[in-house]
Write an enzyme that holds these catalytic residues in place. Structure first.
Site, PDB file in Angstrom:
ATOM      1  N   ARG A 119     -94.801 -84.280 -76.232  1.00 25.72           N
ATOM      2  CA  ARG A 119     -93.345 -84.291 -76.818  1.00 25.72           C
ATOM      3  C   ARG A 119     -93.798 -84.102 -78.287  1.00 25.72           C
ATOM      4  O   ARG A 119     -93.014 -83.398 -79.165  1.00 25.72           O
ATOM      5  CB  ARG A 119     -92.637 -85.293 -76.369  1.00 25.72           C
ATOM      6  CG  ARG A 119     -91.301 -85.222 -77.294  1.00 25.72           C
ATOM      7  CD  ARG A 119     -90.145 -86.009 -76.585  1.00 25.72           C
ATOM      8  NE  ARG A 119     -90.355 -87.259 -75.812  1.00 25.72           N
ATOM      9  CZ  ARG A 119     -90.844 -88.256 -76.309  1.00 25.72           C
ATOM     10  NH1 ARG A 119     -91.069 -88.387 -77.705  1.00 25.72           N
ATOM     11  NH2 ARG A 119     -91.171 -89.486 -75.757  1.00 25.72           N
ATOM     12  N   TYR A 126     -72.876 -66.060 -83.261  1.00 23.08           N
ATOM     13  CA  TYR A 126     -72.851 -66.372 -81.852  1.00 23.08           C
ATOM     14  C   TYR A 126     -72.000 -67.521 -81.431  1.00 23.08           C
ATOM     15  O   TYR A 126     -71.980 -68.640 -82.019  1.00 23.08           O
ATOM     16  CB  TYR A 126     -74.197 -66.996 -81.620  1.00 23.08           C
ATOM     17  CG  TYR A 126     -74.625 -67.368 -80.155  1.00 23.08           C
ATOM     18  CD1 TYR A 126     -74.428 -66.436 -79.136  1.00 23.08           C
ATOM     19  CD2 TYR A 126     -75.275 -68.491 -79.750  1.00 23.08           C
ATOM     20  CE1 TYR A 126     -74.659 -66.669 -77.727  1.00 23.08           C
ATOM     21  CE2 TYR A 126     -75.589 -68.919 -78.458  1.00 23.08           C
ATOM     22  CZ  TYR A 126     -75.248 -67.937 -77.453  1.00 23.08           C
ATOM     23  OH  TYR A 126     -75.406 -68.457 -76.181  1.00 23.08           O
ATOM     24  N   ASP A 174     -79.593 -68.071 -90.162  1.00 23.16           N
ATOM     25  CA  ASP A 174     -80.014 -67.708 -88.745  1.00 23.16           C
ATOM     26  C   ASP A 174     -80.363 -66.099 -88.780  1.00 23.16           C
ATOM     27  O   ASP A 174     -79.640 -65.186 -88.897  1.00 23.16           O
ATOM     28  CB  ASP A 174     -78.646 -67.700 -87.627  1.00 23.16           C
ATOM     29  CG  ASP A 174     -78.854 -67.407 -86.179  1.00 23.16           C
ATOM     30  OD1 ASP A 174     -79.768 -66.791 -86.008  1.00 23.16           O
ATOM     31  OD2 ASP A 174     -78.273 -67.882 -85.442  1.00 23.16           O
ATOM     32  N   LYS A 210     -85.362 -64.016 -78.421  1.00 24.19           N
ATOM     33  CA  LYS A 210     -84.729 -62.810 -78.740  1.00 24.19           C
ATOM     34  C   LYS A 210     -86.128 -62.044 -79.128  1.00 24.19           C
ATOM     35  O   LYS A 210     -86.822 -61.698 -78.358  1.00 24.19           O
ATOM     36  CB  LYS A 210     -83.799 -62.769 -79.589  1.00 24.19           C
ATOM     37  CG  LYS A 210     -82.315 -63.670 -79.159  1.00 24.19           C
ATOM     38  CD  LYS A 210     -81.789 -63.355 -78.038  1.00 24.19           C
ATOM     39  CE  LYS A 210     -80.932 -64.133 -77.330  1.00 24.19           C
ATOM     40  NZ  LYS A 210     -80.493 -65.411 -77.901  1.00 24.19           N
TER      41      LYS A 210
HETATM   42  O1  P1T Z   1     -79.869 -68.972 -76.436  1.00 23.19           O
HETATM   43  P1  P1T Z   1     -80.576 -69.565 -77.640  1.00 23.19           P
HETATM   44  O2  P1T Z   1     -82.238 -69.397 -77.595  1.00 23.19           O
HETATM   45  O3  P1T Z   1     -80.291 -70.978 -77.454  1.00 23.19           O
HETATM   46  O4  P1T Z   1     -80.118 -69.036 -78.891  1.00 23.19           O
HETATM   47  C1  P1T Z   1     -78.679 -69.117 -79.461  1.00 23.19           C
HETATM   48  C2  P1T Z   1     -78.526 -68.216 -80.438  1.00 23.19           C
HETATM   49  C3  P1T Z   1     -78.402 -68.464 -81.886  1.00 23.19           C
HETATM   50  N1  P1T Z   1     -78.380 -67.563 -82.595  1.00 23.19           N
HETATM   51  C4  P1T Z   1     -78.111 -66.167 -82.449  1.00 23.19           C
HETATM   52  C5  P1T Z   1     -77.713 -65.197 -83.462  1.00 23.19           C
HETATM   53  C6  P1T Z   1     -78.040 -65.812 -81.006  1.00 23.19           C
HETATM   54  O5  P1T Z   1     -77.640 -64.716 -80.966  1.00 23.19           O
HETATM   55  C7  P1T Z   1     -78.158 -66.883 -79.915  1.00 23.19           C
HETATM   56  C8  P1T Z   1     -78.133 -66.593 -78.644  1.00 23.19           C
HETATM   57  N2  P1T Z   1     -77.508 -65.416 -78.455  1.00 23.19           N
HETATM   58  C9  P1T Z   1     -77.397 -64.710 -77.078  1.00 23.19           C
HETATM   59  C10 P1T Z   1     -77.506 -65.342 -76.023  1.00 23.19           C
HETATM   60  C11 P1T Z   1     -76.728 -63.567 -77.205  1.00 23.19           C
HETATM   61  O6  P1T Z   1     -76.545 -62.711 -76.024  1.00 23.19           O
HETATM   62  O7  P1T Z   1     -75.900 -63.322 -78.105  1.00 23.19           O
END
Ligand code: P1T
Length: 379
Positions: free
Chosen positions: A46, A98, A170, A195
């Site tokens: 961890r 998001y 972000d 992503k």
């Molecule tokens: O899904 P996660 O890895 O927890 O990330 C969240 C997140 C944060 N910031 C942005 C700009 C994002 O697009 C996302 C996650 N977005 C999607 C799952 C989507 O389809 O837009």
């Protein structure tokens, strides 16, 4: 070192025990100590894991930052940043963002006493109007999800520095190949590694990159103390994905630009949101602060009929209908019912997000097949 070379080599050293060129998946929870407290820098996975260490170094290098810290998801990374604040602290965030980011702010941290202001940051005056003596952080998402607005990172970070406020960007939609917020004055850059960084829709992960040693120590403390860490196999997959980030992004940008142009010339298509189009209000700014316009395109059909938008989404075959983005394969998303359903309809409407908006994550397939798919679906 240039970007492509860093994407392939940064953070990765031949494995000390065998010389393996690829960082092994250290699938272990603990490490044997010679004597109590006498170990090789690893005690418990961890806290530290060698596969994660390699990835954290690679991500820091790609964002031109000193410290990289990985979390179990993008939202876990956001959660860690928000835990730096205390009841009464105020945060100004982008209003088009998001849905899960909005949800963690409003539903998890607001009840603990943090105060959020969601504003359209394409006009800096809106940010200035929300500043109070309790403002502690400005949260920027650019390009925004899903309307692809472009926020001026340098203008925001200049303001935040002047006021002694932390700025976080972000950078998920751009990826470090197209934009480096730390170089534009941001204090922390956040990624949904899920992503473009992972790039193959096979991992969920988040990361923060920053230069400040004290904040990095606090965020690493939260990583260990709250425990939202990614496993070594996921770290390996992302290390592998990173090696082609530059090549993938070039193709994402090329394909998306052509898809956006094709859509904008289609008689049945209404508004097309893509920062690479000269008609996009943030086009000039995007050309200045990004090195390309990205792989995301959103659009509406003329007439704004919900059933017609649904029919298009159901008819696409090469574009798969689903949440997420940034993988090699093309995806189509309906933000109102999927990624942004956790934002109340009135708030979505205020930000300009219609129920008829269709969002495309343009993959790296052959362009002709993508256009043919859109052609048969839109008619
Ligand atoms: O899904 P996660 O890895 O927890 O990330 C969240 C997140 C944060 N910031 C942005 C700009 C994002 O697009 C996302 C996650 N977005 C999607 C799952 C989507 O389809 O837009």
């Amino acid at each position: 070192m240039k970007f492509g070379t860093k994407a392939i080599h940064a953070g990765v050293e031949p494995d000390p025990t065998t010389g393996a060129i690829m960082t092994p998946i250290y699938q272990t929870s603990t490490y044997v100590q010679e004597s109590p407290g006498k170990h090789k820098g690893y005690e418990y996975s961890r806290t530290h894991n060698p596969t994660r260490t390699a990835l954290q170094k690679a991500l820091a290098a790609l964002e031109n930052g000193k410290h990289g810290i990985c979390y179990a998801s993008g939202l876990a990374a956001t959660d860690a940043v928000l835990k730096l604040f205390r009841p009464g602290d105020e945060i100004i965030a982008t209003n088009d963002l998001y849905g899960g980011t909005y949800r963690i702010m409003k539903k998890i941290f607001e009840p603990f006493g943090l105060v959020f202001h969601f504003v359209d940051m394409s006009d800096l005056a809106n940010v200035k109007a929300s500043l109070t003596d309790k403002t502690r952080m400005i949260w920027v998402e650019t390009p925004t999800n899903p309307l692809l607005k472009i926020i001026d990172i340098e203008a925001i970070t200049a303001l935040s520095r002047e006021k002694g406020i932390m700025s976080v960007v972000d950078n998920t939609f751009a990826s470090p190949y197209l934009q480096n917020p730390l170089d534009l004055g941001a204090d922390i850059v956040m990624h949904s590694v899920t992503k473009y960084l992972g790039g193959h829709s096979d991992t969920v992960m988040g990361a923060l990159v920053l230069n400040d040693d004290d904040w990095a120590a606090q965020l690493a403390f939260i990583q260990n103390a709250s425990g939202a860490v990614p496993g070594p196999q996921d770290c390996f997959l992302v290390l592998r994905g990173l090696k082609t980030l530059h090549i993938r992004m070039q193709r994402h940008c090329e394909n998306a630009s052509k898809v956006a142009t094709w859509l904008s010339e289609h008689p049945k298509v209404g508004k097309v949101y893509y920062p690479g189009l000269a008609t996009h209000p943030g086009h000039k700014l995007a050309a200045r602060q990004m090195r390309g316009f990205g792989g995301m395109v959103s659009f509406e059909l003329k007439g704004d009929v919900y059933e017609e938008a649904v029919k298009v989404m159901e008819s696409l075959h090469v574009f798969s209908l689903g949440e997420s983005l940034g993988g090699v394969e093309s995806l189509c998303t309906h933000p109102a019912s999927m990624t942004h359903a956790s934002i109340p309809k009135e708030e979505r409407a205020k930000a300009g997000l219609k129920d008829t908006l269709i969002r495309l994550s343009v993959g790296i397939e052959d362009l002709e097949d993508l256009i043919d798919d859109l052609k048969q679906a839109i008619g």
